[in-house]
Enzyme design. Sequence first.
Site, mmCIF file in Angstrom:
data_model
loop_
_atom_site.group_PDB
_atom_site.id
_atom_site.type_symbol
_atom_site.label_atom_id
_atom_site.label_comp_id
_atom_site.label_asym_id
_atom_site.label_seq_id
_atom_site.Cartn_x
_atom_site.Cartn_y
_atom_site.Cartn_z
ATOM 1 N N LYS A 64 0.820 -1.210 0.000
ATOM 2 C CA LYS A 64 0.000 0.000 0.000
ATOM 3 C C LYS A 64 0.858 1.266 0.000
ATOM 4 C CE LYS A 64 -4.351 -2.054 1.349
ATOM 5 N NZ LYS A 64 -5.355 -2.332 2.384
ATOM 6 N N ARG A 82 -3.328 -10.268 5.085
ATOM 7 C CA ARG A 82 -3.705 -10.311 3.666
ATOM 8 C C ARG A 82 -2.577 -9.725 2.827
ATOM 9 N NH1 ARG A 82 -5.990 -6.829 0.082
ATOM 10 N NH2 ARG A 82 -7.523 -7.657 -1.386
HETATM 11 C C1 7PJ Z 1 -8.156 -4.782 1.756
HETATM 12 C C2 7PJ Z 1 -9.183 -5.608 1.309
HETATM 13 C C3 7PJ Z 1 -7.801 -4.813 3.136
HETATM 14 C C4 7PJ Z 1 -9.520 -6.457 3.422
HETATM 15 C C5 7PJ Z 1 -8.414 -4.472 -0.352
HETATM 16 C C6 7PJ Z 1 -5.502 -3.643 -1.816
HETATM 17 C C7 7PJ Z 1 -6.759 -2.851 -1.937
HETATM 18 N N1 7PJ Z 1 -9.862 -6.442 2.128
HETATM 19 N N2 7PJ Z 1 -9.337 -5.383 -0.014
HETATM 20 N N3 7PJ Z 1 -8.517 -5.663 3.917
HETATM 21 N N4 7PJ Z 1 -7.662 -4.090 0.699
HETATM 22 N N5 7PJ Z 1 -10.169 -7.264 4.260
HETATM 23 O O1 7PJ Z 1 -5.477 -4.860 -1.852
HETATM 24 O O2 7PJ Z 1 -4.469 -2.970 -1.717
HETATM 25 O O3 7PJ Z 1 -6.919 -4.107 3.647
HETATM 26 S S1 7PJ Z 1 -8.239 -3.870 -1.969
#
Ligand code: 7PJ
Length: 356
Positions: free
Chosen positions: A295, A330
């Site tokens: 990010k 994640r």
């Molecule tokens: C997240 C997500 C996160 C959860 C995205 C990216 C943007 N779902 N979906 N947590 N971010 N739970 O992957 O950078 O931080 S999309």
Amino acid sequence: MRKLLRPTAFVDAPFGYDGQVARLAGGLSWFSAVEILTVDGQRRSASELVGVADIEDRLDDDTARQWAALTGPRAPLQLGQRTIRLDQPQVMGILNVTPDSFSDGGRFADAAAAAEAGADLAGQGAAIIDVGGESTRPGASPVWVGDEIERVVPVVRILAGGGAAVSVDTRKSEVMSAALDAGASLINDVSALTFDPRSAGVAAAAGVPVLLMHHQGEPQAMQDDPRYDDVLVAIYLWLEERIAAATAAGIERSNLLIDPGFGFGKSVAHNLELMNGLALFHSLGCPLVIGASRKRTIGALANEAPPGQRLGGSLAFALKAAEQGAQIIRVHDVPETVQALRIWRGLRDQALTPRN
Ligand code: 7PJ
């Protein structure tokens, strides 16, 4: 006015410290002090550091519930045929099937190629594969639901058919339904069921685990000067409210996971405060998920490194999350994160092995 409990002063191991340390959420971290935050409206009006040995005397009904949740174990997550233990950090691998995702958009020629990449992530040690067909990166434009289903469903079907635990990253009830029919076993909604009024009903009827993520604002504008009186307190109270709304809609509390939403309507300073204080959220009693992978905050702290060159920063955040007891991390870079967490785990195991 109420009080919130933030675990801090982590120690290597509990040996010899009976009653002075507590285990964080049944995981691999032990803490010796609690920052008691006095919350007035949306912000803290005072904070006090109390040793774990003295905490019991300080608890009222509300904080006693928080303390029980902070120090109690998390049940394993049942995703289809798979059982995922939450007494150690697990990796959720990101599989973007969007044409415009900021870090790896447009990689796949077809569903089979995307599913193969997802199967690779599972083989590399990801416990869950998170399939997303709508980019929610800052400034992203919305995706038509039919397109999103067309992108996501074939990939979910192949991956789930192959035995992987698959989550679907979507804010739309039709996509949730279609992905669940195709074998997805977890709903990951970055809007925490606020975007589509039908989502909570779909999730409740399906009886699957749902991940509620905090955000401020809509993706198009969320990074335009985000503001909080107190970012940790605001996210905590918001997630608590969303948990209440989800259970009121018929979703079992035991089926809820939470995520403070790194980067979703947050400045660099907000994201850093959030990571430093992450253990606060365990008192909500739900498995804690966090995603900082690649990010923008990493670029902001490291010479504007572009997304493809943020592995080091992503690993640094993953290890911080593990220390703070996050159950699910994640990430894009699965093998590298799994390796980093194996080293972290080795260090924890060594510290937790009694001398005789
Ligand atoms: C997240 C997500 C996160 C959860 C995205 C990216 C943007 N779902 N979906 N947590 N971010 N739970 O992957 O950078 O931080 S999309």
